[in-house]
Motif scaffolding. Sequence first.
Motif, short mmCIF file in Angstrom:
data_model
loop_
_atom_site.label_atom_id
_atom_site.label_comp_id
_atom_site.label_asym_id
_atom_site.label_seq_id
_atom_site.Cartn_x
_atom_site.Cartn_y
_atom_site.Cartn_z
N LEU A 129 -60.21 -15.64 54.47
CA LEU A 129 -60.70 -15.20 53.38
C LEU A 129 -60.52 -16.66 52.54
N VAL A 130 -59.16 -16.91 52.41
CA VAL A 130 -59.00 -18.55 51.43
C VAL A 130 -59.80 -19.32 51.20
N GLY A 131 -59.83 -19.40 52.47
CA GLY A 131 -60.53 -20.76 53.77
C GLY A 131 -59.91 -22.33 53.02
N ASP A 132 -60.40 -22.93 52.23
CA ASP A 132 -60.28 -24.15 51.36
C ASP A 132 -59.87 -24.28 50.44
N ASP A 133 -60.93 -23.00 49.71
CA ASP A 133 -60.74 -23.07 48.11
C ASP A 133 -59.23 -22.76 47.84
N ARG A 134 -58.60 -24.03 46.85
CA ARG A 134 -57.80 -23.79 46.25
C ARG A 134 -57.55 -23.01 45.18
N ILE A 135 -58.65 -22.80 44.71
CA ILE A 135 -58.23 -22.12 43.27
C ILE A 135 -58.03 -20.63 43.78
N GLY A 231 -41.57 -13.17 47.24
CA GLY A 231 -40.75 -14.76 47.28
C GLY A 231 -41.24 -15.52 48.57
N PHE A 232 -41.13 -14.30 49.60
CA PHE A 232 -41.75 -15.11 51.54
C PHE A 232 -43.14 -15.25 51.46
N ASN A 233 -43.77 -14.78 50.73
CA ASN A 233 -45.21 -15.06 50.49
C ASN A 233 -45.76 -15.89 49.56
N LEU A 234 -44.23 -16.00 48.74
CA LEU A 234 -45.12 -17.12 48.04
C LEU A 234 -44.37 -18.82 48.91
N PHE A 235 -43.61 -18.45 49.35
CA PHE A 235 -43.07 -19.43 50.25
C PHE A 235 -44.34 -20.12 51.46
N GLN A 236 -45.27 -19.51 52.05
CA GLN A 236 -45.83 -19.49 52.71
C GLN A 236 -47.34 -19.97 52.26
N PHE A 237 -47.36 -19.35 50.84
CA PHE A 237 -48.44 -20.18 50.39
C PHE A 237 -48.55 -21.20 49.86
N GLY A 238 -47.59 -21.67 49.50
CA GLY A 238 -46.93 -22.68 48.64
C GLY A 238 -47.22 -23.99 49.49
N LEU A 239 -46.68 -23.53 51.11
CA LEU A 239 -47.02 -24.72 52.23
C LEU A 239 -48.55 -24.44 52.72
N LEU A 242 -49.99 -26.83 50.40
CA LEU A 242 -49.17 -28.08 50.17
C LEU A 242 -50.44 -28.93 51.89
N GLN A 243 -50.38 -27.49 52.71
CA GLN A 243 -51.21 -28.17 53.85
C GLN A 243 -52.39 -29.12 53.63
N LEU A 244 -53.45 -28.26 52.10
CA LEU A 244 -55.09 -28.16 52.29
C LEU A 244 -53.90 -29.85 51.12
N GLU A 245 -53.82 -29.47 50.50
CA GLU A 245 -53.44 -30.70 49.76
C GLU A 245 -53.33 -31.98 50.64
N TYR A 246 -52.16 -32.19 51.24
CA TYR A 246 -51.75 -33.91 51.97
C TYR A 246 -51.00 -33.37 53.60
N ASP A 248 -53.48 -33.91 56.12
CA ASP A 248 -54.44 -34.45 56.56
C ASP A 248 -54.16 -36.05 56.07
N SER A 249 -53.12 -36.52 54.83
CA SER A 249 -52.87 -37.66 54.59
C SER A 249 -51.92 -38.32 55.60
N GLY A 250 -51.29 -37.33 55.78
CA GLY A 250 -49.61 -37.81 56.71
C GLY A 250 -48.47 -38.33 55.71
N GLU A 251 -49.10 -37.31 54.47
CA GLU A 251 -47.61 -37.61 54.21
C GLU A 251 -46.52 -36.54 54.04
N LEU A 252 -46.85 -35.82 54.85
CA LEU A 252 -45.91 -34.92 55.21
C LEU A 252 -46.07 -34.10 56.76
N PRO A 253 -44.62 -33.52 57.02
CA PRO A 253 -45.08 -32.65 58.16
C PRO A 253 -45.60 -32.28 58.95
N SER A 254 -47.04 -32.37 59.37
CA SER A 254 -48.10 -31.19 59.02
C SER A 254 -47.50 -30.38 60.60
#
Length: 266
Positions: A129-135, A231-239, A242-246, A248-254
């Motif tokens: 449902l969230v897809g790539d919608d960052r908002i 806290g657990f879900n915040l961690f996952q959605f936070g990652l 980060l996955q959506l943002e970075y 593909d750039s190779g800046e983070l370990p995918s």
Amino acid sequence: MAPSTRSESPARSVLVGFGLAAFAYVLVNVLVTPLALLEPALGDPNQQADRGLTIVMLLLNFGGFFLAGAIYLAVTDRGWSFVDLRIPTFGDWAWAIAATLGSILFIVVFGFLIQFLELPQSSNQVVSLVGDDRILLLAMFAIVVFANAPAEEFFFRNIVQKRLYESLSRDGAVLAASLIFALVHIPSYVASGSLSGMLVSLVAVFCGSLIFGYAYARTDNVLVPTVAHAGFNLFQFGLLYLQLEYADSGELPSLLLETAVAFVPL
């Protein structure tokens, strides 16, 4: 910690627990179906639904668990005194932090394990449902804190698990409530992968629920598993963000990101 009152057979108590979960599931669908009819894309993982309607649907979904629990308390005359909610003690906070860190550690290790063993996995419907919608993803941070975690912990811990105390040991109640919690999540995974992938995902949900359920059993304060769940879900959605943002750039370990966000047991 007050002893349990064993007043019925364990089998009947577990059936009541499953019945409560089924009632909540039906109630949730009654609430969200009109919205899904209004916006068909909400039921199609291949389409991006309207952001506002998606948020409303998620709030109605979690609100259904609150409503189901409230109806149960009213019908059984248990009342709101049945709810184990109080200002956390130092020990409560210690359990909340331990459960949060324990659940995060588990999902990372479990994620790496399924990658190593090349096991199939299914993504949660909410992630679709969230897809790539960052908002919308950012809105999920508020939803998991103020709707998802409170609703599910109130219902599955303070209603279902506590109801199971009447015939099961606390450890037995944690196991049974976690099994019920995992089975309720079948619709969230069934459309997004194979049967084996769904089973792997449900094992992750079950184990995470064990951690939250045990924290509640040890503290008799529903705020403790609620904080850990959030806290657990915040961690996952936070990652996931980060996955959506970075990624593909190779800046983070995918690989780390993929394993950590593989399961979102909302």
